[in-house]
Design an enzyme around this catalytic site. Sequence first.
Site, mmCIF file in Angstrom:
data_model
loop_
_atom_site.group_PDB
_atom_site.id
_atom_site.type_symbol
_atom_site.label_atom_id
_atom_site.label_comp_id
_atom_site.label_asym_id
_atom_site.label_seq_id
_atom_site.Cartn_x
_atom_site.Cartn_y
_atom_site.Cartn_z
ATOM 1 N N CYS A 65 1.414 -1.288 -0.161
ATOM 2 C CA CYS A 65 0.006 -0.135 0.139
ATOM 3 C C CYS A 65 1.034 0.738 -0.536
ATOM 4 O O CYS A 65 1.988 1.260 -0.253
ATOM 5 C CB CYS A 65 -0.796 -0.036 0.650
ATOM 6 S SG CYS A 65 -0.469 0.162 3.126
ATOM 7 N N HIS A 98 15.181 -13.445 11.838
ATOM 8 C CA HIS A 98 15.261 -12.920 13.671
ATOM 9 C C HIS A 98 14.036 -12.870 14.395
ATOM 10 O O HIS A 98 13.927 -13.105 15.147
ATOM 11 C CB HIS A 98 15.985 -12.102 14.151
ATOM 12 C CG HIS A 98 17.306 -11.563 14.037
ATOM 13 N ND1 HIS A 98 18.152 -10.524 14.532
ATOM 14 C CD2 HIS A 98 18.136 -12.652 13.595
ATOM 15 C CE1 HIS A 98 19.420 -10.638 14.119
ATOM 16 N NE2 HIS A 98 19.258 -11.877 13.286
#
Length: 146
Positions: A65, A98
């Site tokens: 977006c 991570h």
Amino acid sequence: MKISIGNDHAGTDYKQMIQEKLESMGHTVTNYGTNAEDSVDYPDFVHPVAQDVENKKADLGIIICGSGNGANMTANKHQGVRSALCWNTEIAKLSREHNDANILSIPARFVSKDLATQMMETFVNTEFEGGRHQRRVDKIPAKKAC
């Protein structure tokens, strides 16, 4: 890999380019649109992507977006979704390594098409490291109050 993709009007060109690239890489892509540049509401196109990831119908999702924020917020309302708003390849890589991010949120009005493609490639090609990071990822879901 199965990848679901969705966008609002600000991300139509980016989505089409990314979808073509993913397919050329051998991935199966489910496109939830929009395929036009007329103004639309991003949740209508983000929820289906997040549902696919949540329900394991897709391995990863990509949402696009204007700022990436609204799409990212919408996707993260789904349990089991860890959507990452990225603006460079290092963040895209770390979000996978991570945080075990499973949806990439791209801010179309703030990154070039070339950078968006590089982030997508990095995101798709990076594996979760596990180890100490798994303990942290396991703590992400909110616990219900008694």
